[in-house]
Design a protein around this motif. Structure first.
Motif, PDB file in Angstrom:
ATOM      1  N   CYS A  26       6.269  32.865  42.521  1.00 25.49           N
ATOM      2  CA  CYS A  26       8.041  32.105  41.477  1.00 25.49           C
ATOM      3  C   CYS A  26       7.529  30.922  40.916  1.00 25.49           C
ATOM      4  O   CYS A  26       5.601  30.167  40.484  1.00 25.49           O
ATOM      5  N   ASP A  27       7.980  30.925  39.958  1.00 33.20           N
ATOM      6  CA  ASP A  27       8.026  30.142  38.478  1.00 33.20           C
ATOM      7  C   ASP A  27       9.787  29.467  38.602  1.00 33.20           C
ATOM      8  O   ASP A  27       9.877  28.838  37.374  1.00 33.20           O
ATOM      9  N   LEU A  28      10.345  29.255  40.127  1.00 33.24           N
ATOM     10  CA  LEU A  28      11.399  28.235  39.574  1.00 33.24           C
ATOM     11  C   LEU A  28      11.460  26.778  38.778  1.00 33.24           C
ATOM     12  O   LEU A  28      12.388  26.079  38.677  1.00 33.24           O
ATOM     13  N   CYS A  29       9.697  25.716  39.593  1.00 32.11           N
ATOM     14  CA  CYS A  29       9.773  24.709  39.196  1.00 32.11           C
ATOM     15  C   CYS A  29       8.449  24.927  38.582  1.00 32.11           C
ATOM     16  O   CYS A  29       7.732  25.733  37.803  1.00 32.11           O
ATOM     17  N   HIS A  31       5.702  24.021  38.531  1.00 35.11           N
ATOM     18  CA  HIS A  31       4.911  24.203  38.764  1.00 35.11           C
ATOM     19  C   HIS A  31       3.780  25.571  38.456  1.00 35.11           C
ATOM     20  O   HIS A  31       2.481  25.785  38.670  1.00 35.11           O
ATOM     21  N   ASP A  32       5.096  26.482  38.307  1.00 34.57           N
ATOM     22  CA  ASP A  32       4.371  27.809  38.197  1.00 34.57           C
ATOM     23  C   ASP A  32       3.451  28.247  39.478  1.00 34.57           C
ATOM     24  O   ASP A  32       3.143  28.752  38.515  1.00 34.57           O
ATOM     25  N   CYS A  33       3.723  28.016  40.415  1.00 35.08           N
ATOM     26  CA  CYS A  33       2.438  28.606  41.416  1.00 35.08           C
ATOM     27  C   CYS A  33       2.175  30.316  41.531  1.00 35.08           C
ATOM     28  O   CYS A  33       1.833  30.567  41.331  1.00 35.08           O
ATOM     29  N   VAL A  35       3.047  32.121  43.340  1.00 32.44           N
ATOM     30  CA  VAL A  35       3.183  33.304  45.023  1.00 32.44           C
ATOM     31  C   VAL A  35       4.407  33.836  44.847  1.00 32.44           C
ATOM     32  O   VAL A  35       5.372  34.255  44.691  1.00 32.44           O
ATOM     33  N   ARG A  37       7.120  34.172  47.445  1.00 36.69           N
ATOM     34  CA  ARG A  37       7.357  33.987  48.589  1.00 36.69           C
ATOM     35  C   ARG A  37       7.965  34.731  49.445  1.00 36.69           C
ATOM     36  O   ARG A  37       8.611  34.519  50.438  1.00 36.69           O
ATOM     37  N   GLY A  43       4.044  28.333  47.933  1.00 35.30           N
ATOM     38  CA  GLY A  43       3.096  27.534  46.951  1.00 35.30           C
ATOM     39  C   GLY A  43       3.007  25.731  46.976  1.00 35.30           C
ATOM     40  O   GLY A  43       3.442  25.493  48.633  1.00 35.30           O
ATOM     41  N   ILE A  44       3.047  24.616  46.777  1.00 37.87           N
ATOM     42  CA  ILE A  44       3.297  23.926  46.071  1.00 37.87           C
ATOM     43  C   ILE A  44       4.234  22.610  46.991  1.00 37.87           C
ATOM     44  O   ILE A  44       4.048  21.982  48.001  1.00 37.87           O
ATOM     45  N   CYS A  45       5.754  23.184  46.470  1.00 38.98           N
ATOM     46  CA  CYS A  45       6.432  22.864  47.865  1.00 38.98           C
ATOM     47  C   CYS A  45       6.800  23.238  49.368  1.00 38.98           C
ATOM     48  O   CYS A  45       7.443  22.615  49.544  1.00 38.98           O
ATOM     49  N   SER A  81       8.609  20.008  45.482  1.00 37.96           N
ATOM     50  CA  SER A  81       7.811  20.233  45.008  1.00 37.96           C
ATOM     51  C   SER A  81       6.669  18.789  43.741  1.00 37.96           C
ATOM     52  O   SER A  81       5.578  18.814  43.061  1.00 37.96           O
ATOM     53  N   HIS A 128      13.779  23.788  45.042  1.00 35.49           N
ATOM     54  CA  HIS A 128      12.709  25.045  45.355  1.00 35.49           C
ATOM     55  C   HIS A 128      13.857  26.457  46.397  1.00 35.49           C
ATOM     56  O   HIS A 128      12.723  27.507  46.813  1.00 35.49           O
TER      57      HIS A 128
HETATM   58  S1  SF4 Z   1       5.835  24.405  44.284  1.00 35.29           S
HETATM   59 FE1  SF4 Z   1       7.753  25.999  45.022  1.00 35.29          FE
HETATM   60  S2  SF4 Z   1       9.246  26.305  44.174  1.00 35.29           S
HETATM   61 FE2  SF4 Z   1       7.947  25.544  42.607  1.00 35.29          FE
HETATM   62  S3  SF4 Z   1       6.350  26.953  41.351  1.00 35.29           S
HETATM   63 FE3  SF4 Z   1       5.804  26.938  43.499  1.00 35.29          FE
HETATM   64  S4  SF4 Z   1       6.141  28.135  44.919  1.00 35.29           S
HETATM   65 FE4  SF4 Z   1       7.745  27.612  43.048  1.00 35.29          FE
END
Ligand code: SF4
Length: 300
Positions: A26-29, A31-33, A35, A37, A43-45, A81, A128
């Motif tokens: 996941c790199d939607l936001c 934070h680029d976690c 993970v 999903r 991830g953080i969200c 996020s 997210h």
């Molecule tokens: S915070 Fe959520 S939406 Fe943002 S990169 Fe991490 S998992 Fe993806």
């Protein structure tokens, strides 16, 4: 171009696929976690593979062109996020309150709100869930969904994620919370917020332009920026308004909010632990005037 055109051309389905593929790392936001999903990692969200929502109701408390006379069909998505110390919705945004549903059920909720006569569908904290929202839209359109889509977001968003929404979202309603990256990291755990938020909002303006209203004064397309004035000048309102006037233009619609009160971890904190003073809000109003930002809404 709108979501109907994108649906008919096959582009919307392509966007659904592209967006879901990004959930594998996941790199939607910002934070680029990274993970996966799709395999249940979070991830953080806190969001997983399926959408989660806390509510889907008619809301009358938004800006007049959004709520109108019949209300806005407002869907609160679970998770966020950002981790704002003062978040008034922290059970939903930070503690995971809500119901995990399928994209089909999300499409049903959207259609049910449309049946209730609302003016639009207002997705609150949606970023997210870009893939799941696109998929729900893809299911709702052939069942008759036609309302304007409002993207009610934190503004902590990547331009390449917003690109998936080009032609899909009708009204962007982002926050511009901070003008300083350090403050954003300290209060909202959002590193680089100012540097990320400004190009994001500029991209939103590029996609939808300045706010356009219909004959009844309802938003049909465009950008409304929300800015919550914080106590102690923490939001650096003047800097943000100056940037908007200089970079997006004085035609930009701004909703200047004064309803800050200490909630969640802000209770008892220095500065954030108190309400805004009248003088602090007056200073923000003066800045609006100074930069000729006449479009929008202020609070008494
Ligand atoms: S915070 Fe959520 S939406 Fe943002 S990169 Fe991490 S998992 Fe993806």
């Amino acid at each position: 171009m709108n979501y109907l055109t994108l649906y008919q051309s096959g582009e919307l389905l392509k966007r659904v696929r592209t967006a879901y593929a990004r959930l594998a790392a996941c790199d939607l936001c910002p934070h680029d976690c990274g993970v996966n999903r799709l395999q249940g990692e979070r991830g953080i969200c806190g969001a997983g593979a399926h959408p989660a929502i806390a509510s889907a109701n008619v809301h009358n408390g938004e800006e007049p062109p959004i709520s109108g006379s019949r209300g806005s069909g407002t869907i609160f998505l679970t998770g966020c996020s950002l981790k704002c110390r003062f978040c008034q919705n922290f059970p939903i945004s930070q503690m995971g309150n809500g119901e995990v549903i399928t994209t089909k059920v999300l499409a049903d909720r959207i259609l049910k709100l449309q049946q209730r006569g609302v003016h639009n569908i207002n997705l609150v904290t949606p970023t997210h869930y870009v893939p799941q929202i696109l998929a729900a839209l893809y299911l709702a359109i052939p069942q008759g969904f036609r309302l304007p889509l409002v993207w009610n977001s934190s503004g902590y968003e990547k331009v390449d994620t917003l690109a998936l929404l080009d032609g899909v979202v009708d009204v962007f309603l982002p926050d511009m919370k901070y003008a300083d990256n350090g403050t954003a990291e300290r209060i909202s755990s959002a590193p680089g917020y100012a540097d990320i938020n400004r190009p994001a909002v500029a991209e939103m303006l590029r996609q939808v332009g300045h706010l356009k209203l219909d004959d009844e004064g309802l938003a049909v397309k465009g950008l409304i920026i929300r800015h919550l004035v914080l106590p102690g000048g923490l939001a650096e309102t003047r800097k943000t308004l100056s940037w908007i006037a200089g970079n997006l233009g004085t035609a930009t619609h701004i909703s200047l909010m004064r309803q800050y009160f200490p909630a969640h971890q802000a209770v008892g904190m220095p500065v954030l632990g108190r309400k805004l003073t009248d003088d602090e809000y007056d200073e923000a109003l003066e800045a609006l005037e100074e930069f000729d930002l006449d479009n929008g809404w202020v609070q008494d």
